[in-house]
Design an enzyme around this catalytic site. Structure first.
Site, PDB file in Angstrom:
ATOM      1  CG  PHE A  38     -11.992  22.817  31.857  1.00  0.00           C
ATOM      2  CD1 PHE A  38     -10.725  23.464  31.811  1.00  0.00           C
ATOM      3  CD2 PHE A  38     -12.415  21.768  32.713  1.00  0.00           C
ATOM      4  CE1 PHE A  38      -9.812  23.020  32.935  1.00  0.00           C
ATOM      5  CE2 PHE A  38     -11.379  21.535  33.694  1.00  0.00           C
ATOM      6  CZ  PHE A  38     -10.160  22.009  33.626  1.00  0.00           C
ATOM      7  CD  GLU A  88      -7.979  12.460  27.435  1.00  0.00           C
ATOM      8  OE1 GLU A  88      -7.705  11.115  27.008  1.00  0.00           O
ATOM      9  OE2 GLU A  88      -7.232  13.111  27.432  1.00  0.00           O
ATOM     10  CB  ALA A  97     -10.193   9.262  30.836  1.00  0.00           C
ATOM     11  NE  ARG A 145     -56.068  18.264  33.780  1.00  0.00           N
ATOM     12  CZ  ARG A 145     -56.954  17.796  32.801  1.00  0.00           C
ATOM     13  NH1 ARG A 145     -58.138  18.578  32.663  1.00  0.00           N
ATOM     14  NH2 ARG A 145     -56.998  16.474  32.299  1.00  0.00           N
ATOM     15  CD  GLN A 204     -47.043   9.939  37.496  1.00  0.00           C
ATOM     16  OE1 GLN A 204     -46.305   9.599  36.908  1.00  0.00           O
ATOM     17  NE2 GLN A 204     -48.184   9.224  37.554  1.00  0.00           N
ATOM     18  CB  ILE A 205     -48.149  16.978  38.901  1.00  0.00           C
ATOM     19  CG1 ILE A 205     -47.708  16.511  40.458  1.00  0.00           C
ATOM     20  CG2 ILE A 205     -48.985  18.167  38.957  1.00  0.00           C
ATOM     21  CD1 ILE A 205     -46.795  17.710  41.319  1.00  0.00           C
ATOM     22  N   GLY A 234     -49.677  14.789  34.268  1.00  0.00           N
ATOM     23  CA  GLY A 234     -50.221  13.695  33.368  1.00  0.00           C
ATOM     24  C   GLY A 234     -49.735  13.708  32.243  1.00  0.00           C
ATOM     25  CD  GLU A 292     -18.952  21.333  36.195  1.00  0.00           C
ATOM     26  OE1 GLU A 292     -18.295  21.550  37.228  1.00  0.00           O
ATOM     27  OE2 GLU A 292     -19.369  22.275  35.661  1.00  0.00           O
ATOM     28  CB  THR A 308     -21.203  10.207  38.428  1.00  0.00           C
ATOM     29  OG1 THR A 308     -20.328   9.592  39.414  1.00  0.00           O
ATOM     30  CG2 THR A 308     -20.789   9.988  37.136  1.00  0.00           C
TER      31      THR A 308
END
Length: 396
Positions: free
Chosen positions: A129, A133, A136, A285, A353-354, A356, A380, A382
Site C-alpha cells: 500500500f 511520502e 507527507a 536465573r 531490564q529483567i 540484565g 500506521e 503515531t
C-alpha cells in the site's frame, strides 16, 4: 466463523483452534530461524511459504476468491501469535492482507477482485500500500505523487509520477502489486477553496518506470521488507483506478482504521512474548541463592507487564468485535493501537531490564523485541495521531 463472543475470556472453538495452530507453527517453525534472519536481515521466504500453505493470507476473504472464509478477527489472532516471537513475520502478514489485499477487496471492481485476490489470498504473491511520502507522513493529505489521464496506445492511461516512503512488502521477489495514492486533479473543498483530489490506483510492479529503491537500514524489523518507491512516468490503464475517483483519501482512512486493529494485535503479541520470556527467565536465573522471580521488584514488574498485555488485548478484541458487527469502530481502533503500542514498548523495556546484561545481547528475544517495538508507536499512525483521533471522536 461465528460472531465474536466471550465467556470468561475464552475464545469460541473455531478461533481457539486457529490460535493454537498458528501458535504451534510460531514455536516450531518461526522461532528456530528468527534470529538468523534478523542477523542477516533476510526476508523469510520459507516462513511466508509456510503461512501461505496454512491459508493465513486468505483468512478474511471469501472462498469465491480462494480465501478461507474467515474474518478480520481471525487474521488478528494469527498476527498476535506470530508477533510473540517475530514481529517481522507478523507485519509481513498484516501488511500483505490488511494493506495489500484488503483495498482490492473493499473497493475493487469484480474484475479487479477476480484478477488479484486469488493470487494474494494464496500468499504466493504480495501486495503493498503506497501511501506515505518523504514529505507527507502523518499528513497523508499532503500527497505529492500525481496521476494524470493521458491517451496512450491502448486508450486512456494514468501517467504516475512521484515517490513513496517506508512501504512494507514492496520489494520482495513475490511482490506483484502496489496500490498507490495520487493526486488526480482538484476539487472544491467545504470552505470553497480548491483541494487536491486524491485517488487510488493499482500499479503492477512489473510496470516500466516503477522502481523499488534499495531497502532501508532499519533499527528493527530486520527481516521485514521495506523500501522507498519511485514512479517515473508509470503508465497503467484507466481501469486500474481502485474505487471511485476522488475517494482515495476516504478509502485509505477506512483501510487504516482496520489496520490499526491488526497492528494492535501485533503489539499485543509482542507484549505477550516479553511476558513469556521474562517469566521463564525469572524462574531460571538465580541471584543471591534464589530465582530472581522471588524478588518482589522483579515479580511486580512482570505483573505490570501482564496487566498491560491483558488490557491491550481487551482493547483490540473490542475494536474487532465492533468492526465485525458493523458498528462505528474508529475510536476503538485508535485506542487499541495506542494502548497496545505503548504496552509493547513498555514491556520490551522492562523485559530487557529483567534480563540484565543478557537483555542487551541480540541473540536474546527480548533484545529483538526492544528494537522492534518502537515502530509500533509510529507506524500506521503515531501515538500522537491516535490521541488526536480519540479526542476528535469525543467531540474535542
Amino acid at each position: 466463523m461465528s460472531t465474536i463472543a466471550f465467556t470468561a475470556g475464552e475464545l469460541p472453538d473455531e478461533y481457539e483452534d486457529l490460535r493454537r495452530t498458528v501458535a504451534d507453527f510460531t514455536d516450531n517453525v518461526v522461532a528456530p530461524v528468527s534470529e538468523s534472519h534478523d542477523t542477516a536481515k533476510t526476508f523469510p521466504y520459507e516462513i511466508v511459504s509456510g503461512m501461505a500453505d496454512m491459508g493465513l493470507f486468505g483468512l478474511p476473504f471469501p472462498e469465491e476468491y480462494d480465501g478461507m472464509g474467515g474474518d478480520y478477527f481471525a487474521l488478528c489472532l494469527a498476527i498476535e501469535e506470530l508477533a510473540r516471537v517475530n514481529q517481522s513475520v507478523a507485519i509481513t502478514l498484516e501488511a500483505g492482507v490488511s494493506l495489500g489485499a484488503m483495498p482490492v477487496y473493499r473497493f475493487g471492481t469484480e474484475e479487479q477482485k477476480q484478477e488479484w485476490l486469488p493470487m494474494l489470498a494464496s500468499g504466493k504473491a504480495l501486495a503493498a500500500f503506497g501511501l506515505t511520502e518523504p514529505g507527507a507522513g502523518s499528513d497523508a493529505g499532503g500527497t505529492r505523487t500525481t496521476a494524470r489521464l493521458e491517451e496512450g496506445d491502448a486508450g486512456s492511461e494514468w501517467a504516475i509520477n512521484g515517490s513513496k516512503a517506508f512501504i512494507t512488502n514492496s520489494g520482495t521477489d513475490i511482490t506483484r502489486l502496489v496500490t498507490v495514492t495520487a493526486v488526480t486533479g482538484q476539487r472544491e473543498g467545504r470552505d470553497g477553496t480548491a483541494k487536491p483530489e486524491i485517488s487510488t490506483i493499482l500499479v503492477p510492479t512489473s510496470t516500466p518506470g516503477f522502481t523499488a529503491e534499495p531497502a532501508y537500514n532499519k533499527v528493527g524489523w530486520h527481516s521485514s521488507d521495506t523500501h522507498p518507491l519511485s514512479f517515473d512516468n508509470v503508465r497503467v490503464p484507466e481501469a486500474n483506478l481502485l474505487g471511485e475517483r476522488g475517494r482515495g483519501y476516504a478509502n485509505f482512512l477506512r483501510i487504516l482504521d482496520e489496520g490499526r486493529i491488526a497492528v494492535g494485535a501485533l503489539a499485543v503479541g509482542a507484549a505477550q512474548g516479553c511476558v513469556d520470556e521474562s517469566v521463564r527467565y525469572a524462574k531460571e536465573r538465580e541471584a543471591f541463592g534464589a530465582p530472581i522471580g522471588s524478588n518482589q521488584a522483579i515479580a511486580f514488574k512482570i505483573a505490570r507487564m501482564e496487566a498491560r498485555t491483558m488490557t491491550a488485548r481487551a482493547a483490540y478484541y473490542t475494536a474487532a468485535a465492533k468492526m465485525l458487527a458493523g458498528k462505528p469502530f474508529k475510536k476503538d481502533a485508535a485506542i487499541a493501537k495506542l494502548v497496545a503500542g505503548e504496552a509493547a514498548m513498555d514491556n520490551a523495556r522492562d523485559a530487557t531490564q529483567i534480563h540484565g546484561g543478557y537483555g542487551f545481547m541480540n541473540e536474546y528475544l527480548v533484545a529483538r523485541q526492544y528494537r522492534d517495538s518502537k515502530i509500533l508507536e509510529v507506524g500506521e499512525g503515531t501515538t500522537e495521531v491516535q490521541l488526536m483521533l480519540i479526542a476528535r471522536e469525543l467531540g474535542l
